[in-house]
Design an enzyme around this catalytic site. Structure first.
Site, PDB file in Angstrom:
ATOM      1  N   TYR A 166       4.310-111.918 -16.650  1.00 53.96           N
ATOM      2  CA  TYR A 166       3.127-112.798 -16.598  1.00 53.96           C
ATOM      3  C   TYR A 166       2.937-113.338 -15.184  1.00 53.96           C
ATOM      4  CZ  TYR A 166       0.372-117.045 -17.030  1.00 53.96           C
ATOM      5  OH  TYR A 166      -0.567-118.028 -16.844  1.00 53.96           O
ATOM      6  N   GLY A 190     -11.192-119.993 -25.157  1.00 51.59           N
ATOM      7  CA  GLY A 190      -9.821-120.417 -24.862  1.00 51.59           C
ATOM      8  C   GLY A 190      -9.706-121.910 -24.616  1.00 51.59           C
ATOM      9  N   ILE A 203     -14.178-109.275 -18.656  1.00 58.06           N
ATOM     10  CA  ILE A 203     -14.068-109.481 -17.198  1.00 58.06           C
ATOM     11  C   ILE A 203     -13.462-108.274 -16.488  1.00 58.06           C
ATOM     12  CG2 ILE A 203     -13.899-112.006 -17.419  1.00 58.06           C
ATOM     13  CD1 ILE A 203     -10.891-111.738 -16.774  1.00 58.06           C
TER      14      ILE A 203
HETATM   15  N1  NDP Z   1      -1.989-122.335 -20.864  1.00 58.87           N
HETATM   16  C1  NDP Z   1      -1.333-122.765 -19.801  1.00 58.87           C
HETATM   17  O1  NDP Z   1      -0.377-123.538 -19.907  1.00 58.87           O
HETATM   18  C2  NDP Z   1      -1.742-122.304 -18.445  1.00 58.87           C
HETATM   19  C3  NDP Z   1      -2.774-121.379 -18.272  1.00 58.87           C
HETATM   20  N2  NDP Z   1      -3.126-120.976 -17.005  1.00 58.87           N
HETATM   21  C4  NDP Z   1      -4.209-119.991 -16.817  1.00 58.87           C
HETATM   22  O2  NDP Z   1      -5.426-120.556 -17.287  1.00 58.87           O
HETATM   23  C5  NDP Z   1      -6.263-119.531 -17.832  1.00 58.87           C
HETATM   24  C6  NDP Z   1      -6.696-119.932 -19.229  1.00 58.87           C
HETATM   25  O3  NDP Z   1      -5.548-120.160 -20.005  1.00 58.87           O
HETATM   26  P1  NDP Z   1      -5.724-120.661 -21.529  1.00 58.87           P
HETATM   27  O4  NDP Z   1      -7.003-121.381 -21.686  1.00 58.87           O
HETATM   28  O5  NDP Z   1      -4.444-121.323 -21.907  1.00 58.87           O
HETATM   29  O6  NDP Z   1      -5.821-119.252 -22.284  1.00 58.87           O
HETATM   30  P2  NDP Z   1      -6.333-118.945 -23.764  1.00 58.87           P
HETATM   31  O7  NDP Z   1      -5.503-117.838 -24.282  1.00 58.87           O
HETATM   32  O8  NDP Z   1      -6.461-120.206 -24.522  1.00 58.87           O
HETATM   33  O9  NDP Z   1      -7.817-118.377 -23.481  1.00 58.87           O
HETATM   34  C7  NDP Z   1      -7.981-117.208 -22.735  1.00 58.87           C
HETATM   35  C8  NDP Z   1      -9.294-116.596 -23.187  1.00 58.87           C
HETATM   36  O10 NDP Z   1      -9.570-115.494 -22.335  1.00 58.87           O
HETATM   37  C9  NDP Z   1     -10.104-114.476 -23.137  1.00 58.87           C
HETATM   38  N3  NDP Z   1      -9.942-113.185 -22.493  1.00 58.87           N
HETATM   39  C10 NDP Z   1      -8.789-112.505 -22.286  1.00 58.87           C
HETATM   40  N4  NDP Z   1      -9.052-111.346 -21.647  1.00 58.87           N
HETATM   41  C11 NDP Z   1     -10.398-111.304 -21.461  1.00 58.87           C
HETATM   42  C12 NDP Z   1     -11.283-110.361 -20.868  1.00 58.87           C
HETATM   43  N5  NDP Z   1     -10.852-109.211 -20.373  1.00 58.87           N
HETATM   44  N6  NDP Z   1     -12.608-110.653 -20.833  1.00 58.87           N
HETATM   45  C13 NDP Z   1     -13.065-111.818 -21.344  1.00 58.87           C
HETATM   46  N7  NDP Z   1     -12.285-112.736 -21.929  1.00 58.87           N
HETATM   47  C14 NDP Z   1     -10.964-112.477 -21.978  1.00 58.87           C
HETATM   48  C15 NDP Z   1      -9.342-114.568 -24.442  1.00 58.87           C
HETATM   49  O11 NDP Z   1     -10.086-113.921 -25.454  1.00 58.87           O
HETATM   50  P3  NDP Z   1      -9.275-113.089 -26.586  1.00 58.87           P
HETATM   51  O12 NDP Z   1      -8.848-114.137 -27.558  1.00 58.87           O
HETATM   52  O13 NDP Z   1     -10.304-112.146 -27.112  1.00 58.87           O
HETATM   53  O14 NDP Z   1      -8.116-112.409 -25.911  1.00 58.87           O
HETATM   54  C16 NDP Z   1      -9.250-116.065 -24.617  1.00 58.87           C
HETATM   55  O15 NDP Z   1     -10.351-116.566 -25.339  1.00 58.87           O
HETATM   56  C17 NDP Z   1      -5.448-118.249 -17.759  1.00 58.87           C
HETATM   57  O16 NDP Z   1      -5.825-117.543 -16.602  1.00 58.87           O
HETATM   58  C18 NDP Z   1      -4.009-118.740 -17.612  1.00 58.87           C
HETATM   59  O17 NDP Z   1      -3.220-117.795 -16.908  1.00 58.87           O
HETATM   60  C19 NDP Z   1      -2.493-121.460 -15.884  1.00 58.87           C
HETATM   61  C20 NDP Z   1      -1.464-122.365 -16.022  1.00 58.87           C
HETATM   62  C21 NDP Z   1      -1.034-122.858 -17.300  1.00 58.87           C
HETATM   63  C1  TDO Z   2       7.450-124.099 -27.618  1.00 56.54           C
HETATM   64  C2  TDO Z   2       8.578-124.690 -26.842  1.00 56.54           C
HETATM   65  C3  TDO Z   2       8.670-124.489 -25.503  1.00 56.54           C
HETATM   66  N1  TDO Z   2       9.676-125.055 -24.816  1.00 56.54           N
HETATM   67  C4  TDO Z   2       9.796-124.872 -23.362  1.00 56.54           C
HETATM   68  C5  TDO Z   2      10.854-123.860 -23.045  1.00 56.54           C
HETATM   69  C6  TDO Z   2      10.198-122.906 -22.071  1.00 56.54           C
HETATM   70  O1  TDO Z   2      10.553-123.206 -20.743  1.00 56.54           O
HETATM   71  C7  TDO Z   2       8.740-123.115 -22.204  1.00 56.54           C
HETATM   72  C8  TDO Z   2       8.139-122.022 -22.983  1.00 56.54           C
HETATM   73  O2  TDO Z   2       7.120-122.590 -23.781  1.00 56.54           O
HETATM   74  P1  TDO Z   2       5.678-122.025 -23.630  1.00 56.54           P
HETATM   75  O3  TDO Z   2       5.773-120.586 -23.969  1.00 56.54           O
HETATM   76  O4  TDO Z   2       4.646-122.867 -24.265  1.00 56.54           O
HETATM   77  O5  TDO Z   2       5.518-122.289 -22.118  1.00 56.54           O
HETATM   78  P2  TDO Z   2       5.374-121.223 -21.070  1.00 56.54           P
HETATM   79  O6  TDO Z   2       4.929-119.944 -21.650  1.00 56.54           O
HETATM   80  O7  TDO Z   2       6.502-121.189 -20.131  1.00 56.54           O
HETATM   81  O8  TDO Z   2       4.109-121.963 -20.456  1.00 56.54           O
HETATM   82  C9  TDO Z   2       3.423-121.333 -19.549  1.00 56.54           C
HETATM   83  O9  TDO Z   2       2.166-120.924 -20.053  1.00 56.54           O
HETATM   84  C10 TDO Z   2       1.625-120.057 -19.128  1.00 56.54           C
HETATM   85  C11 TDO Z   2       0.291-119.587 -19.612  1.00 56.54           C
HETATM   86  C12 TDO Z   2       1.569-120.676 -17.758  1.00 56.54           C
HETATM   87  O10 TDO Z   2       0.736-120.308 -16.943  1.00 56.54           O
HETATM   88  C13 TDO Z   2       2.648-121.609 -17.327  1.00 56.54           C
HETATM   89  O11 TDO Z   2       2.122-122.564 -16.443  1.00 56.54           O
HETATM   90  C14 TDO Z   2       3.292-122.301 -18.447  1.00 56.54           C
HETATM   91  O12 TDO Z   2       2.509-123.351 -18.930  1.00 56.54           O
HETATM   92  O13 TDO Z   2       8.556-124.361 -22.865  1.00 56.54           O
HETATM   93  C15 TDO Z   2      10.614-125.859 -25.431  1.00 56.54           C
HETATM   94  O14 TDO Z   2      11.473-126.411 -24.758  1.00 56.54           O
HETATM   95  N2  TDO Z   2      10.543-126.034 -26.776  1.00 56.54           N
HETATM   96  C16 TDO Z   2       9.570-125.480 -27.505  1.00 56.54           C
HETATM   97  O15 TDO Z   2       9.541-125.660 -28.728  1.00 56.54           O
END
Ligand code: NDP
Ligand code: TDO
Length: 296
Positions: free
Chosen positions: A136, A21, A48
């Site tokens: 979520y 990820g 996990i």
């Molecule tokens: N992206 C964001 O903006 C934000 C993310 N977070 C948190 O940060 C963490 C990482 O996010 P992000 O890197 O964006 O996520 P990604 O989707 O990029 O990566 C998540 C990874 O976790 C793996 N995964 C899911 N379920 C399991 C499992 N049961 N066992 C092992 N691996 C698993 C997925 O594998 P697979 O592809 O096989 O599903 C994937 O590779 C998450 O907990 C998210 O909630 C917090 C705030 C903002």
């Molecule tokens: C893709 C996109 C998003 N947005 C804005 C609107 C909306 O509030 C939000 C939704 O976009 P996203 O789906 O990327 O963002 P969102 O899913 O809300 O992002 C979240 O991701 C998860 C994993 C988290 O944990 C949060 O912290 C947050 O980062 O972003 C735009 O304004 N224009 C766009 O083209």
């Protein structure tokens, strides 16, 4: 650095879940930069949410600590995929926390600004009361609570919208792509956030882990902006015109999941991260984009 008790010279690794990820890949990359031996496991290596899979991995790699970068992040899909979302975001972290507690291993997991409802005007701190608006957010809050119930010494870092130069799945990348192709880009102008530049988040979280911090910590870049303001900042600093950006109320974006009108994170514990402005400029530089100084 701890040496593995029965290996003599092999360093004891940090174990990272969620290897493929955004966060998992950044953790592996920065552990390398910092000289922290790490082993990053994909779902195939360690599920996990499966206690036997977790026990096998911990017994095999014998890490000094575990970082959970795994999770379900499809906020809108989660509205109709609740069981899977809770499995990865609540059950999984709880299983890891119990296994780490049993082995007295430091444990770090990540949560989100979406545990908050946006009803207060001021930024959310670690002592603010969560009240998630979507599936979520509820799964992340359930994960936090299960982890700290199983392992009060665990470290839970809440972050906000990731942006990074190291992968394409983030808002800033979408904006720059739209700018390059002069395609209209709709951006919400009624939702305020404090985005997390992934390298800053990872370095801050590793610092807390190495400092043996515990409990809930907020790590997001300093400041606040709407998604539309973030889009304008990114385009302007990258030297693009800004006409392609179309400000829209979130309601007109057709997103199935509700978002809080603001979910700005700040820490009351003093872990101050660099500003959004500074992080954005480093992100653009990392992308090889010359940053245009903003005329005052
Ligand atoms: N992206 C964001 O903006 C934000 C993310 N977070 C948190 O940060 C963490 C990482 O996010 P992000 O890197 O964006 O996520 P990604 O989707 O990029 O990566 C998540 C990874 O976790 C793996 N995964 C899911 N379920 C399991 C499992 N049961 N066992 C092992 N691996 C698993 C997925 O594998 P697979 O592809 O096989 O599903 C994937 O590779 C998450 O907990 C998210 O909630 C917090 C705030 C903002
Ligand atoms: C893709 C996109 C998003 N947005 C804005 C609107 C909306 O509030 C939000 C939704 O976009 P996203 O789906 O990327 O963002 P969102 O899913 O809300 O992002 C979240 O991701 C998860 C994993 C988290 O944990 C949060 O912290 C947050 O980062 O972003 C735009 O304004 N224009 C766009 O083209």
């Amino acid at each position: 650095m701890q040496l593995k008790p029965d290996s003599g010279t092999q360093p004891v690794p940090l174990l990272i879940a969620g290897a493929h990820g955004t966060l998992g890949q950044a953790l592996s990359r920065l552990c390398g930069v910092r000289g922290l031996p790490a082993v990053a496991l994909s779902r195939a290596d360690m599920d996990i949410a499966d206690p036997e899979s977790v026990a096998r991995a911990l017994d095999k790699y014998r890490p000094w600590a575990v970082v959970n970068a795994a999770g379900y992040v499809r906020v809108d899909e989660a509205e109709t995929d609740e069981e899977r979302c809770f499995r990865e975001n609540a059950t999984g972290p709880a299983v890891l926390a119990a296994a780490c507690a049993e082995r007295e291993l430091p444990f770090l997991t990540f949560s989100s600004d979406l545990v908050f409802d946006g009803q207060q005007d001021e930024p959310y701190t670690e002592s603010s009361v969560p009240n998630p608006l979507n599936v979520y957010g509820r799964s992340k809050l359930a994960g936090e609570q299960a982890v700290l119930a199983a392992y009060p010494a665990a470290l839970v870092v809440r972050a906000s919208a990731f942006f990074s130069a190291w992968d394409k799945f983030n808002f800033v990348h979408f904006v720059l792509e739209a700018a390059r192709h002069n395609q209209p880009f709709e951006a919400a102008d009624d939702v305020r956030i404090s985005p997390s530049y992934v390298p800053d988040l990872v370095n801050g979280a590793l610092d807390l882990l190495l400092d043996e911090a515990s409990g809930i910590w907020h790590l997001a870049n300093l400041g606040a902006c709407t998604w539309a303001e973030l889009a304008h900042m990114a385009a302007r600093k990258a030297g693009f015109s800004e006409e392609f950006i179309i400000a829209r109320p979130t309601a007109e974006l057709g997103l199935p999941a509700l978002r809080p009108r603001q979910s700005v994170l700040m820490s009351e514990k003093g872990m101050i991260q660099p500003s959004i402005d500074d992080a954005l400029e480093r992100c653009l530089a990392e992308l090889g984009i010359a940053v245009v100084p903003v005329s005052v």
